[in-house]
Structure formats: structure tokens, C-alpha cells
Design an enzyme around this catalytic site. Sequence first.
Site, PDB file in Angstrom:
ATOM      1  N   MET A  30       0.948  -1.421   0.044  1.00  0.00           N
ATOM      2  CA  MET A  30       0.021   0.011  -0.174  1.00  0.00           C
ATOM      3  C   MET A  30       0.838   1.127  -0.042  1.00  0.00           C
ATOM      4  SD  MET A  30      -3.568  -0.911   1.944  1.00  0.00           S
ATOM      5  CE  MET A  30      -2.994  -0.561   3.509  1.00  0.00           C
ATOM      6  N   ASN A  32       4.139   3.977   0.969  1.00  0.00           N
ATOM      7  CA  ASN A  32       4.616   4.241   2.184  1.00  0.00           C
ATOM      8  C   ASN A  32       5.807   3.259   2.638  1.00  0.00           C
ATOM      9  OD1 ASN A  32       4.442   5.093   5.440  1.00  0.00           O
ATOM     10  ND2 ASN A  32       5.115   6.664   4.069  1.00  0.00           N
ATOM     11  N   ALA A  35      12.097  -0.249   5.027  1.00  0.00           N
ATOM     12  CA  ALA A  35      13.036  -1.353   5.040  1.00  0.00           C
ATOM     13  C   ALA A  35      12.210  -2.798   5.045  1.00  0.00           C
ATOM     14  CB  ALA A  35      14.140  -1.319   5.890  1.00  0.00           C
ATOM     15  N   GLY A  36      11.014  -2.923   5.560  1.00  0.00           N
ATOM     16  CA  GLY A  36      10.335  -4.186   5.668  1.00  0.00           C
ATOM     17  C   GLY A  36       9.893  -4.761   4.469  1.00  0.00           C
ATOM     18  N   HIS A  37       9.442  -3.444   3.485  1.00  0.00           N
ATOM     19  CA  HIS A  37       8.849  -3.785   2.226  1.00  0.00           C
ATOM     20  C   HIS A  37      10.268  -4.085   1.372  1.00  0.00           C
ATOM     21  CE1 HIS A  37       5.576  -0.649   3.221  1.00  0.00           C
ATOM     22  NE2 HIS A  37       5.065  -1.988   3.008  1.00  0.00           N
ATOM     23  N   GLY A 149       4.667 -10.026   4.202  1.00  0.00           N
ATOM     24  CA  GLY A 149       5.610  -9.800   5.479  1.00  0.00           C
ATOM     25  C   GLY A 149       5.121 -10.768   6.600  1.00  0.00           C
TER      26      GLY A 149
HETATM   27  O1  PAF Z   1      -0.175  -5.588   3.822  1.00  0.00           O
HETATM   28  C1  PAF Z   1      -0.559  -4.728   3.160  1.00  0.00           C
HETATM   29  O2  PAF Z   1       0.253  -3.797   2.696  1.00  0.00           O
HETATM   30  C2  PAF Z   1      -2.048  -4.804   2.338  1.00  0.00           C
HETATM   31  O3  PAF Z   1      -2.681  -5.206   3.194  1.00  0.00           O
HETATM   32  C3  PAF Z   1      -1.801  -5.662   1.172  1.00  0.00           C
HETATM   33  C4  PAF Z   1      -1.427  -7.183   1.220  1.00  0.00           C
HETATM   34  C5  PAF Z   1      -0.882  -5.090  -0.087  1.00  0.00           C
HETATM   35  C6  PAF Z   1      -3.297  -5.596   0.423  1.00  0.00           C
HETATM   36  O4  PAF Z   1      -3.679  -4.495   0.204  1.00  0.00           O
END
Ligand code: PAF
Length: 281
Positions: A30, A32, A35-37, A149
Site C-alpha cells: 500500500m 509508504n 525497509a520491511g517492504h 511480511g
Molecule cells: O499488507 C498490506 O500492505 C496490504 O494489506 C496488502 C497485502 C498490500 C493488500 O492491500
Amino acid sequence: METVRTIAALHQATAPWRAAGERIAFVPTMGNLHAGHLALVREAARVAERVVVSIFVNPLQFDRQDDFQAYPRTLAEDREALAQEAVDLLFLPEVEEMYPRGMEACTRVEVPGLSEVLCGAFRPGHFVGVATVVTKLLNAVRPDVALFGEKDFQQLLVVRRLVEDLNLPVEVRGVPTVREPDGLALSSRNRYLSPEERGRAPALYRALLAARERLLAGEPPGAVEAAGMRELEAAGLRPEYFSVRRREDLEEPGPADGQLVVLAAAWLGRARLIDNLPVDL
Ligand code: PAF
């Protein structure tokens, strides 16, 4: 890194990869990004030749309109961060692309049981929104692997279950939680914390660590949960739940269950923090 905004353009961009037999890994987000992403993106690049990332703030999974409106949107910074990584394609749909019939009229995906406990009990409709958008994104991207995650452990299990139940041809991989040096799990919502609250926030992780020690010492789950709630309150957090569950399905554990997870959610100021820790007895 190419950017596409429609499902048709996404199909066009990914078709040659598929034709060449290249594996595609997908990281739904979503935005923003932190480092986790980026740990998810790096794992994606490790397991497949091509990496697709989506940024879509999904209105269907917010139980409160004000939370949806306030959700941090930082597209310029996100793009910059992704451009430093091995990302081939960024999928950036508008709400109308994902829900052309509107959100009320769209077909929904519901994972019963798993969606109603813990976070699901406090955020009605949240996991239907997550399950629906993840199904739509997986059908749009058609990846070989999708990465999520472990911080959102309940979400990971909901996604695993829907993939299994709907026979979606994708492998779901969980990636370990990335933490600050003081133990706080990285989250987009950490930015809602004031400096004073940020100082207290690691109490959540400390309570989980203490719970693990108690379980390993043979304390029963009920006593461990009660102690966890007390510790969070003593640190000035407002806990929603502190719960010991079976790791495979989030059911309450029986005496024979050895693979557990301790999960907690608590408010600190405007921020709702969640975290979890596996425990092997
Ligand atoms: O974890 C998130 O960022 C959201 O729940 C996801 C998996 C992208 C679904 O909108």
C-alpha cells in the site's frame, strides 16, 4: 523500472516474460515503503527473474474512512526507493481500475474463521477487503511467487488459505519481520507515533519476548496472555488483544500443540501497533 496503471498494460508488459519462461515474483503493497517492504522486494529478486510491485491503498480493507484518508501516501519517495532495487514493473492502479463497479457492488472473497478472530474481531470487514484485493491483484499479475511480511501474520495465513481454497497457481512466501534496533517492528503506522510514544513502543516486542520465555518455562497460555495484557497497560499502551495461538491456523492451542505464535495489537496514541513472535515448545 516501468510503471503501468491498468490491468491491460500489466498483461502486455508481463506477456513476453511469461513467453520466455521467466519466473515472476510479486510484492503487493500500500506504499509508504520502508525497509520491511524492501526486504520483500529483495527476496522477490532472489527467487524469480522478474519482480512486480504494486502500490494500491485499498479502500475496501479500511474499517474507518478517516484511517483510509489519513493513510500515508508517499509515491515520489516510494518510486525512488524501488528504482534502487531490482524491480521491473510498478503496478499503480486507481480505485476505478480495481473496482470498476464500485466497492459496494464488487464480488468479495471471504475466508471464514481465520478472518474473524484477533485483528478481524476489532476491524470488521478488514480481512474481506484484504482477501478480495489480494485475489484480484494475484489474478491481474499472475505471478509464480507472491511475498508477504510475517509481521502481518494473520494476513499471511488468510492469503495462504484463499490461495489454497481457490486453487490459485501461486506460491505464497512469508518474509521475516524487519525490526528497529530496539525491537519495534517496522510499519507505515509508526510515523503516527510522537517522539515520546516512539520511546515506549518497543514495550510491545518486549512483552512478546517475555511471553515466549513464560511459555518455554511451562506457564499456561491463559496466564501468559493475562501477563502480556498487564505489561502493555503498565507501559501506557492500550491493548486490544494479547493472544497465544496455534501457528498453523490461529486456533486456541491444546496441550499437544508445540508450534505456537504469540500475537498482540495495541494502541499507542494514534497508532495501532501489531506484532507477533513464533514459539516452539
Ligand atoms: O499488507 C498490506 O500492505 C496490504 O494489506 C496488502 C497485502 C498490500 C493488500 O492491500
